[in-house]
Design an enzyme around this catalytic site. Structure first.
Site, PDB file in Angstrom:
ATOM      1  N   SER A 140      22.878  17.508  52.940  1.00 34.47           N
ATOM      2  CA  SER A 140      22.198  16.414  53.903  1.00 34.47           C
ATOM      3  C   SER A 140      23.194  15.317  54.659  1.00 34.47           C
ATOM      4  CB  SER A 140      21.204  15.583  53.013  1.00 34.47           C
ATOM      5  OG  SER A 140      20.832  14.553  53.665  1.00 34.47           O
ATOM      6  N   TYR A 153      20.433  10.413  45.830  1.00 34.50           N
ATOM      7  CA  TYR A 153      20.526  11.608  46.743  1.00 34.50           C
ATOM      8  C   TYR A 153      21.905  11.834  47.441  1.00 34.50           C
ATOM      9  CZ  TYR A 153      18.329  14.720  50.189  1.00 34.50           C
ATOM     10  OH  TYR A 153      17.919  15.649  51.110  1.00 34.50           O
TER      11      TYR A 153
END
Ligand code: NAP
Length: 242
Positions: A140, A153
């Site tokens: 990501s 994350y």
């Protein structure tokens, strides 16, 4: 039969990757955790491309369940091996750090980081022995840039970017490539709670991306032609500064 495994293939980006790989002639193992109906929808889309596949249920964060599902498949298909792996299963549990719970911290890391180990380790030996393999890790923008509210994350995705570089060097001689794809904002269930109208102002392309736009890059990385691309992280983010 050329076989690919896509973790989290039931929805979103994983579904688009499954369909892309089917287009490229792969028999696709569509992993999911709980949503069998959507996994079956992905399988129907794979079949519409003239290919075939099957759904395979396991929680990537559960080592025993993951290994036993993969071993069972391997035992039942002694003449085949899984030559493409897309480590795509993932979750978000956003919270600023002062309010971050141990559970949200651990769950994100268990699925993204430990899941990467459990699935990849189970498939690596046949790839190395057969001297061909393609591993693509879905990371990501958050793992490259760090995003507030996503320390869990960002950590997990940043860790996978580093692990991609390390593993790529372990297996490069065996014609096994390991790359990462880093999406920005992509229109899926994971982002449906986000304010696209507001967020798109930051994105040079002025829109969220589509899962198929991520899958196109994954598809390329899985080809024979991509043999000399390894250890890389390729952004698919509409020009968002990283
Ligand atoms: P999504 O629409 O929420 O789909 C998530 C998929 O992962 C589902 O197929 C789900 O299975 C599966 N999954 C979740 N936990 C799992 C587990 N423990 N074991 C096995 N499968 C599991 O998400 P998405 O947006 O397509 O995201 C896919 C990947 O891209 C993730 O790694 C995510 O972090 C990454 N990513 C997404 C974006 C974005 O903007 N969407 C941006 C950057 C990176 P079930 O259907 O069974 O629940």
């Amino acid at each position: 039969m050329k076989v690919a495994l896509v973790t989290g293939g039931s929805r979103g980006i994983g579904r688009a990757c499954s369909v892309k790989l089917a287009e490229q002639g792969y028999y696709v193992l569509i992993n999911y955790q709980s949503n069998e109906a959507e996994a079956l929808n992905t399988l129907a889309m794979v079949r519409e491309k003239g290919s075939d596949g099957e759904i395979i249920k396991f929680n990537v964060a559960d080592c025993e369940a993951t290994e036993s599902a993969i071993t069972a498949w391997q035992e039942a298909h002694k003449d085949e091996y899984i030559e493409v792996l897309v480590n795509n299963a993932g979750i978000r549990r956003d919270q600023i750090m002062v309010f971050m719970t141990n559970e949200d911290w651990r769950n994100v890391i268990d699925i993204t980081v430990n899941g990467f180990l459990y699935v990849t380790r189970a498939l690596l030996q046949p790839m190395v022995r057969k001297k061909f393999g393609r591993i693509v890790n879905m990371v990501s923008l958050s793992g490259l840039k760090g995003l507030p509210g996503q320390t869990n994350y960002s950590l997990a995705k940043g860790g996978i970017i580093a692990a991609t570089k390390a593993l790529a060097q372990e297996v490069a001689k065996k014609n096994v490539t390991v790359n990462a794809v880093a999406p920005g904002f992509i229109r899926t269930d994971m982002t449906k709670d986000l304010d696209e109208a507001e967020l798109k102002k930051q994105i040079p392309a002025n829109r969220f991306g589509e899962p198929e736009e991520v899958a196109a890059v994954v598809g390329f990385l899985c080809t024979k032609e991509a043999a000399y691309v390894t250890g890389q992280t390729i952004s698919v983010n509409g020009g968002l500064y990283t």
